[in-house]
Design a protein around this motif. Sequence first.
Motif, PDB file in Angstrom:
ATOM      1  N   GLN A   1       0.846  -1.219  -0.041  1.00 59.41           N
ATOM      2  CA  GLN A   1       0.104   0.190  -0.067  1.00 59.41           C
ATOM      3  C   GLN A   1       0.924   1.209  -0.174  1.00 59.41           C
ATOM      4  N   GLY A   2       2.018   1.195   0.674  1.00 60.23           N
ATOM      5  CA  GLY A   2       2.866   2.334   1.006  1.00 60.23           C
ATOM      6  C   GLY A   2       3.582   2.467  -0.592  1.00 60.23           C
ATOM      7  N   ALA A   3       3.847   1.693  -1.167  1.00 59.86           N
ATOM      8  CA  ALA A   3       4.446   1.761  -2.577  1.00 59.86           C
ATOM      9  C   ALA A   3       3.461   2.373  -3.500  1.00 59.86           C
ATOM     10  N   ALA A   4       2.170   1.923  -3.542  1.00 58.40           N
ATOM     11  CA  ALA A   4       1.168   2.560  -4.246  1.00 58.40           C
ATOM     12  C   ALA A   4       0.989   4.109  -4.022  1.00 58.40           C
ATOM     13  N   TRP A   5       0.865   4.174  -2.567  1.00 54.34           N
ATOM     14  CA  TRP A   5       0.677   5.811  -2.162  1.00 54.34           C
ATOM     15  C   TRP A   5       2.038   6.618  -2.709  1.00 54.34           C
ATOM     16  N   SER A   6       3.171   6.094  -2.933  1.00 58.87           N
ATOM     17  CA  SER A   6       4.293   6.912  -2.954  1.00 58.87           C
ATOM     18  C   SER A   6       4.521   7.095  -4.491  1.00 58.87           C
ATOM     19  N   THR A   7       3.441   6.571  -5.338  1.00 62.59           N
ATOM     20  CA  THR A   7       3.707   6.785  -6.744  1.00 62.59           C
ATOM     21  C   THR A   7       3.090   8.286  -7.028  1.00 62.59           C
ATOM     22  N   PRO A   8       3.880   9.262  -7.897  1.00 63.16           N
ATOM     23  CA  PRO A   8       3.179  10.378  -8.381  1.00 63.16           C
ATOM     24  C   PRO A   8       1.843  10.071  -8.866  1.00 63.16           C
ATOM     25  N   GLY A   9       0.911  11.138  -8.637  1.00 68.92           N
ATOM     26  CA  GLY A   9      -0.336  10.936  -9.278  1.00 68.92           C
ATOM     27  C   GLY A   9      -1.721  10.154  -8.827  1.00 68.92           C
ATOM     28  N   VAL A  10      -1.139   9.566  -7.653  1.00 69.16           N
ATOM     29  CA  VAL A  10      -2.109   8.427  -6.916  1.00 69.16           C
ATOM     30  C   VAL A  10      -2.706   9.247  -5.865  1.00 69.16           C
ATOM     31  N   SER A  11      -4.179   9.333  -6.066  1.00 69.95           N
ATOM     32  CA  SER A  11      -4.957  10.065  -4.782  1.00 69.95           C
ATOM     33  C   SER A  11      -5.929   9.096  -4.160  1.00 69.95           C
ATOM     34  N   VAL A  12      -6.190   7.973  -4.837  1.00 75.45           N
ATOM     35  CA  VAL A  12      -6.758   7.255  -3.882  1.00 75.45           C
ATOM     36  C   VAL A  12      -6.453   5.602  -4.075  1.00 75.45           C
ATOM     37  N   VAL A  13      -6.224   4.975  -2.653  1.00 79.69           N
ATOM     38  CA  VAL A  13      -5.800   3.630  -2.917  1.00 79.69           C
ATOM     39  C   VAL A  13      -6.755   2.750  -2.378  1.00 79.69           C
TER      40      VAL A  13
END
Length: 217
Positions: A197-209
């Motif tokens: 989940q942290g890797a997903a949140w750390s990606t530019p442009g991601v506002s919802v996981v």
Amino acid sequence: MKTDTQLRNDVQAELNWAPEVKASNVGVIAKDGVVTLTGHLASHAEKYAVERAAQRVHGVKALAVELTVKLPFDNQRTDADIGLAADRALEWNVLVPEDKIHPMVEKGWLTLTGEVEWEYQRSAAENAVRNLMGVTGVSNLVKVKPKVSAADVEKKIHEALTRQVEREASRLSITVNGSQVTLRGTVHSWTERDAVQGAAWSTPGVSVVVNDLLVNA
């Protein structure tokens, strides 16, 4: 499964353990895993700390927050004073991009608006103003605006997972819809679930996981 009494006692014990919380001001009711918090607190920072403490307790399925903030007379500030302090706090925080986030105050309630590229910048802005004197609540309406394509987002998440949790990367499904990322699959522990989940949140442009990962210990 904990009984209602055990769960209530555990939440109360966690509140007593938290140094930033005056536990005697908080009432705790537990029913079928749902914990209701009641009482009057002296600051929004303490209210936030109470909520986080309750969430740390194993067995809490949901929180009903009926806490109110009643500022002591010495802590009351005008909206203008709070707005100025919030503007300075954002300006002095190195994690908050300059001139991207705008505070607005009404009766002590602070609302943040604007657009940033990263989720950590959005969170940093809220953290910067949450503990200001006079604040009775915070609404974080800052948007994370994608500046990369969905394919780029998915590629960057896969690359991050390969670096951080290599054995899990090949077994995960990542779906990107605009700025929303949905994670599906199975991991071996809650730690690995949090890492994905942290890797997903750390990606530019991601506002919802949306984290639909299952833990198979």
